[in-house]
Scaffold this motif. Structure first.
Motif, mmCIF file in Angstrom:
data_model
loop_
_atom_site.group_PDB
_atom_site.id
_atom_site.type_symbol
_atom_site.label_atom_id
_atom_site.label_comp_id
_atom_site.label_asym_id
_atom_site.label_seq_id
_atom_site.Cartn_x
_atom_site.Cartn_y
_atom_site.Cartn_z
ATOM 1 N N VAL A 24 1.857 19.305 16.047
ATOM 2 C CA VAL A 24 1.805 17.872 16.299
ATOM 3 C C VAL A 24 2.834 17.485 17.364
ATOM 4 N N MET A 25 4.012 18.129 17.311
ATOM 5 C CA MET A 25 5.036 17.840 18.310
ATOM 6 C C MET A 25 4.553 18.194 19.704
ATOM 7 N N VAL A 26 3.878 19.309 19.825
ATOM 8 C CA VAL A 26 3.409 19.731 21.145
ATOM 9 C C VAL A 26 2.303 18.810 21.640
ATOM 10 N N SER A 27 1.343 18.506 20.747
ATOM 11 C CA SER A 27 0.208 17.704 21.184
ATOM 12 C C SER A 27 0.560 16.220 21.242
ATOM 13 N N GLY A 28 1.570 15.790 20.487
ATOM 14 C CA GLY A 28 2.020 14.408 20.523
ATOM 15 C C GLY A 28 1.112 13.447 19.793
ATOM 16 N N SER A 29 0.261 13.974 18.909
ATOM 17 C CA SER A 29 -0.623 13.062 18.189
ATOM 18 C C SER A 29 -1.012 13.668 16.854
ATOM 19 N N LEU A 30 -1.303 12.794 15.870
ATOM 20 C CA LEU A 30 -1.787 13.266 14.588
ATOM 21 C C LEU A 30 -3.303 13.285 14.560
ATOM 22 N N LYS A 31 -3.903 12.722 15.587
ATOM 23 C CA LYS A 31 -5.357 12.603 15.635
ATOM 24 C C LYS A 31 -5.968 13.975 15.911
ATOM 25 N N MET A 32 -6.997 14.329 15.154
ATOM 26 C CA MET A 32 -7.591 15.654 15.328
ATOM 27 C C MET A 32 -8.177 15.837 16.713
ATOM 28 N N VAL A 55 -12.967 14.370 8.833
ATOM 29 C CA VAL A 55 -12.115 14.233 10.023
ATOM 30 C C VAL A 55 -12.151 15.445 10.938
ATOM 31 N N PHE A 56 -12.996 16.413 10.642
ATOM 32 C CA PHE A 56 -13.029 17.599 11.501
ATOM 33 C C PHE A 56 -13.851 17.351 12.758
ATOM 34 N N PRO A 57 -13.310 17.619 13.934
ATOM 35 C CA PRO A 57 -14.111 17.517 15.146
ATOM 36 C C PRO A 57 -14.927 18.787 15.364
ATOM 37 N N PHE A 58 -16.257 18.660 15.176
ATOM 38 C CA PHE A 58 -17.108 19.831 15.309
ATOM 39 C C PHE A 58 -17.433 20.122 16.766
ATOM 40 N N ASP A 59 -17.422 19.065 17.558
ATOM 41 C CA ASP A 59 -17.822 19.211 18.965
ATOM 42 C C ASP A 59 -17.160 18.065 19.706
ATOM 43 N N ASP A 60 -17.345 18.041 21.003
ATOM 44 C CA ASP A 60 -16.784 16.950 21.797
ATOM 45 C C ASP A 60 -17.330 15.615 21.283
ATOM 46 N N GLY A 61 -16.470 14.834 20.639
ATOM 47 C CA GLY A 61 -16.891 13.524 20.141
ATOM 48 C C GLY A 61 -17.609 13.550 18.820
ATOM 49 N N ALA A 62 -17.950 14.746 18.327
ATOM 50 C CA ALA A 62 -18.694 14.798 17.076
ATOM 51 C C ALA A 62 -17.733 14.865 15.906
ATOM 52 N N VAL A 63 -17.198 13.722 15.532
ATOM 53 C CA VAL A 63 -16.329 13.654 14.379
ATOM 54 C C VAL A 63 -16.735 12.425 13.587
ATOM 55 N N PHE A 64 -16.783 12.589 12.260
ATOM 56 C CA PHE A 64 -17.332 11.534 11.430
ATOM 57 C C PHE A 64 -16.461 10.279 11.485
ATOM 58 N N VAL A 65 -15.184 10.413 11.161
ATOM 59 C CA VAL A 65 -14.238 9.312 11.385
ATOM 60 C C VAL A 65 -13.020 9.893 12.080
ATOM 61 N N ASP A 66 -12.701 9.356 13.222
ATOM 62 C CA ASP A 66 -11.577 9.906 13.973
ATOM 63 C C ASP A 66 -10.317 9.132 13.584
ATOM 64 N N LEU A 67 -9.754 9.472 12.420
ATOM 65 C CA LEU A 67 -8.561 8.775 11.947
ATOM 66 C C LEU A 67 -7.387 9.049 12.876
ATOM 67 N N ASN A 68 -6.532 8.035 13.059
ATOM 68 C CA ASN A 68 -5.363 8.290 13.891
ATOM 69 C C ASN A 68 -4.270 9.053 13.137
ATOM 70 N N VAL A 69 -4.449 9.237 11.807
ATOM 71 C CA VAL A 69 -3.532 10.100 11.055
ATOM 72 C C VAL A 69 -4.308 11.302 10.514
ATOM 73 N N GLY A 70 -5.235 11.793 11.307
ATOM 74 C CA GLY A 70 -6.186 12.819 10.858
ATOM 75 C C GLY A 70 -5.552 13.988 10.130
ATOM 76 N N ILE A 71 -4.587 14.643 10.780
ATOM 77 C CA ILE A 71 -4.040 15.868 10.191
ATOM 78 C C ILE A 71 -3.265 15.563 8.914
ATOM 79 N N PHE A 72 -2.635 14.390 8.898
ATOM 80 C CA PHE A 72 -1.922 13.949 7.702
ATOM 81 C C PHE A 72 -2.902 13.752 6.543
ATOM 82 N N PHE A 73 -4.035 13.155 6.878
ATOM 83 C CA PHE A 73 -5.092 12.928 5.892
ATOM 84 C C PHE A 73 -5.580 14.263 5.322
ATOM 85 N N VAL A 74 -5.769 15.225 6.214
ATOM 86 C CA VAL A 74 -6.246 16.535 5.765
ATOM 87 C C VAL A 74 -5.276 17.150 4.770
ATOM 88 N N MET A 75 -3.988 17.132 5.130
ATOM 89 C CA MET A 75 -2.988 17.730 4.238
ATOM 90 C C MET A 75 -2.967 17.015 2.890
#
Lengths: 365, 344, 134
Positions: free
Chosen positions: B186-194, B118-138
């Motif tokens: 997450v509160m500032v960005s308003g999204s869990l997506k990486m 779920v890590f975005p290495f570059d603009d658009g270069a992410v293997f799976v862009d989960l909508n709960v990305g950061i939650f998944f990471v934790m």
């Protein structure tokens, strides 16, 4: 039903932080220590027995191998005991040179202490810097007598060789840099909050406990007892020098660290005074080729970096000592480990062991 | 959305494969395999580079040179070490619970590698862009504690078991301040997506918006990945090597690899959450990303070779009594800040 | 303030990171040994030696094993001068005991070897070898 019980853990003899081959049997309740039993003897070489089969001169190299990080102090202790026994008067110049070397070696030994304490607390870089600086002292000794660890420099009746000009300039050079070195340790370790939290209020040894156990040296002074043989039982013209004895208050790990750190600058003061007032004259007294001290016995103590180094020599009038007993400060100081560890955590055992600063060569003799 | 350098390259590769195979499904399958392989290559290559880096940085800090004999500037030292480790005898303790003990190093590698998805290495270069990305990471990151517990338990060694217990205590207490610190972001960005979190930092990095959260996060991520000053799990001067005490050879190398994979993912996470991900002027996104990641890794190594280790109770006290209240306060402050910002 | 010491520590290590390195690149670069250095093999100057055996007497650990032979002119010679480096304490007592300064160290500190037997060697034999090789 949940049942808890204590368990035993053997720390050592092969363990990264037991300073050689010390084994400590810990009785633990989780991570809390109920009991710590130091178990010695893994480095026993029978030095006391070996000395009985050697002449008084030949005994000297064996004393190097007791406390191998401060061999000069051991040489000094042995030689002054034999001199007392054989009533040899040591020339003033030799005494001053002895003081210089003993104090240099004290600084080197305390550097080892700081380094090993740092590495036991996990700060590898804190180990490398003191060891690097100690190398300067070893260079001086190497220039002086040709060995880096086992000097055999202080001889019965004086010292092996006179101080060369080059050695004196090397010592001056080192002393000039010492303040910077100590400042660096202060910046890297002493001021570090993690380091302070680890050491303050841990492994407290009160003055009463320390005196009951016969603890000597910086450990006793850290508990607040002002007892230093260099002042209280002056030998080797220490009365000529002006220096103070740093004292601790509580007797915790932090005090033991600070006392040693301050002792380094005090030693530097002594060396400076000794170099400035170095008398001229002989560096070796007239000692017979075959030394046969009169029948009798002697006990003489000197202040080593770890405490009171005592030699009890019994002479039967022959060229070889009848019996030599060595009072090794590390061995006696290590008895405090149990008191210092009880009720603290496993991480504190390591710190307590470091601040006792035992050298296994000396503990096991 | 315009893709970065990596996306363009992937697209080119995909068209090439599609042209050759002529079947879209097959070429997509091949692309997935290529991507997985790329992630594994990144992990193992990064481990090799990081070990070299660590030894060099350690050497330089300690007035030494570090490895400089094998290959140019000692670059092949890690490779030589790996070959040595592979050649070592595989020693299994007599009393160890063989199966558990044996699979632990391999299992440990799974969460370490899974995070990279779920890590975005570059603009658009992410293997799976989960909508709960950061939650998944934790969630995945905290899985590794299980393997430490398993390895320590199965070794039947008191030091290992102590290390395993420490690992559990440490991870539990580090996860919570970390989660609350991330929550502010997450509160500032308003999204869990990486990708959204990175996109929200195009104008201003979150380190400027949430400095307190950054500090809390950095400290707790150090606890999470067992780096000094919180390397209590390994604690080599106290409990020898903790859960790894009985492991040797290639099994130990896997632990080692996972440790460095975790270090890299910690650095990537820090960069993604606080340092603007791949954003940066002039240079292509992937380069900015790499520069930032290696700077963060340098910071972690620099810290490691400067500080002593804390004690277990001090670490717990720090995380429960200091970091957690601070993180909660930070969340409240962030909430109020957002409210004021919207009101203005 | 809490945390100041941590930052000072980081500054110290960063300074060293860019500082001068102490490493000596050993096989290429070697530190010369000092004048007084004791270590390596014992060298015997046979022209000076009077075969008095004082060196062996001074040795604390019987590391020297000497055999003396008396030739036809009633002159004493060293036949073997065996130095057992494995027993040697490197205390320098033998060198100091010598009344004619015939002993010296060769100041070679690279004296590790694979077999225990290689630690023992004969200084007289060594001289013969040197003569042969010139």
């Amino acid at each position: 039903m949940i049942q808890t019980e204590s368990y035993k853990l053997s720390m050592g003899p092969v363990h990264p932080s037991t300073h050689g081959v010390l084994q400590v049997w810990l009785t633990l309740d989780g991570e809390r220590i109920l009991r710590a039993d130091p178990c010695m003897g893994y480095l026993h070489r029978g030095i006391e027995k070996l000395l009985e089969k050697r002449t008084y001169f030949q005994c000297l190299p064996y004393t190097d191998r007791l406390d191998y990080v401060s061999a000069m102090n051991n040489n000094l202790g042995y030689c002054s005991a034999v001199e007392k026994l054989a009533q040899i008067e040591v020339p003033k110049r030799a005494q001053y040179i002895r003081v210089i070397m003993a104090e240099l070696n004290r600084i080197a030994s305390h550097m080892i202490f700081i380094g090993s304490l740092a590495v036991d607390l996990g700060a590898t870089t804190g180990m490398i810097y003191p060891f690097r600086d100690r190398e300067r002292i070893l260079d001086i000794f190497n220039e002086l007598c040709g060995a880096r660890m086992t000097y055999s420099y202080i001889r019965i009746g004086g010292v092996k060789s006179d101080l060369a000009v080059k050695v004196i300039s090397m010592i001056d050079d080192f002393l000039a840099k010492l303040t910077d070195m100590i400042d660096e340790y202060n910046d890297l370790l002493t001021g570090n909050e993690i380091f302070q939290y680890r050491l303050k209020n841990t492994s407290i040894l009160t003055a009463k406990q320390a005196m009951e156990l016969g603890i000597t040296g910086p450990m006793l002074r850290a508990s607040g007892v002002s007892y230093d043989l260099r002042k209280d039982n002056t030998y080797c013209s220490y009365e000529d020098f002006d220096f103070s004895i740093p004292l601790g208050e509580k007797g915790d790990n932090w005090d033991r660290y600070i006392v040693r750190l301050k002792e380094m600058s005090e030693s530097a003061k002594i060396i400076k005074q000794a170099l400035a007032g170095l008398p001229t004259g002989e560096f070796m007294a007239k000692v017979p080729k075959v030394l046969k001290p009169p029948k009798g016995e002697v006990y003489d103590v000197t202040e080593g970096p770890r405490g009171e180094v005592g030699y009890h020599i019994v002479s039967d009038g022959s060229a070889k000592p009848y019996r030599v007993h060595i009072r090794r400060p590390s061995f006696i100081n290590l008895q405090a480990l149990d008191i210092m560890c009880r009720g603290y955590l496993v991480g504190d055992v390591v710190a307590a062991m470091s601040t006792i600063d035992p050298i296994m060569g000396e503990v096991d003799c | 959305m315009q893709g970065g350098l990596l996306v363009i390259l992937t697209d080119k590769l995909f068209y090439g494969i599609n042209y050759l195979s002529g079947n879209e499904f097959i070429s997509q399958l091949i692309m997935v395999i290529v991507q997985i392989m790329a992630i594994f290559a990144v992990i193992s290559l990064a481990a090799i580079i990081q070990v070299y880096m660590e030894r060099r940085i350690c050497g330089f800090i300690q007035d030494r040179l570090g490895p400089n004999r094998v290959g140019p500037w000692g670059l092949l030292q890690t490779v030589a070490d790996m070959i040595k480790l592979m050649g070592k005898e595989d020693i299994i303790p007599v009393k160890a619970q063989r199966i558990l003990w044996g699979i632990t190093p391999m299992l440990l590698f799974i969460p370490a590698a899974l995070i990279y998805a779920v890590f975005p290495f570059d603009d658009g270069a992410v293997f799976v862009d989960l909508n709960v990305g950061i939650f998944f990471v934790m969630a995945v990151m905290s899985q590794s504690v299980l393997m430490f517990l398993l390895g320590g338990f199965a070794s039947e060694n008191k030091y290992s078991f102590m290390g395993a217990m420490r690992a559990v205590a440490q991870m539990l207490s580090s996860e919570i301040p970390m989660a609350f610190a991330v929550l502010a972001v997450v509160m500032v960005s308003g999204s869990l997506k990486m990708t959204d979190i990175v996109a929200a930092q195009s104008n201003m990095w979150f380190i400027a918006v949430e400095p307190l959260a950054f500090i809390i996060f950095t400290i707790s991520i150090l606890m999470e990945i067992n780096r000094t000053p919180f390397d209590l799990v390994e604690g080599e001067s106290e409990i020898i090597a903790g859960p790894f005490t009985e492991y040797s050879g290639m099994r130990w190398a896997l632990f080692f690899l996972a440790e460095y994979a975790n270090l890299l993912s910690a650095a990537i996470l820090t960069v993604t959450l606080f340092l603007g991900g791949w954003h940066g002027p002039v240079l292509p996104g992937i380069l900015w990303f790499l520069i930032k990641v290696f700077l963060v890794i340098f910071l972690f190594m620099w810290i490691r070779w400067t500080y002593p280790r804390t004690r277990i109770d001090q670490m717990m006290a720090l995380s429960w009594k200091v970091l957690l209240p601070l993180a909660l306060f930070n969340i409240a402050a962030t909430g109020i800040g957002i409210y004021i910002y919207n009101w203005m | 303030m809490q945390g100041k010491g941590l930052l000072v520590g980081l500054a110290v290590t960063l300074k060293h990171f860019f500082g001068k390195k102490e490493t000596v690149q050993y096989p290429e670069e070697k530190i010369p040994m000092t004048e007084a250095f004791r270590g390596g093999k014992l060298l015997l100057d046979e022209k000076k030696c009077i075969s008095c055996k004082l060196c062996a007497m001074a040795c604390p650990n019987t590391a020297l094993d000497l055999t003396v032979e008396i030739d036809e002119n009633k002159k004493r010679h060293m036949k073997n001068y065996i130095h057992k480096a494995g027993r040697c304490l490197y205390c320098n007592f033998c060198v100091e005991a010598c009344p004619v300064d015939a002993l010296s160290w060769d100041k070679n500190y690279e004296n590790s070897c694979y077999y225990r037997e290689n630690l023992t060697y004969d200084a007289v034999e060594n001289n013969r070898k040197d003569e042969k090789n010139g």
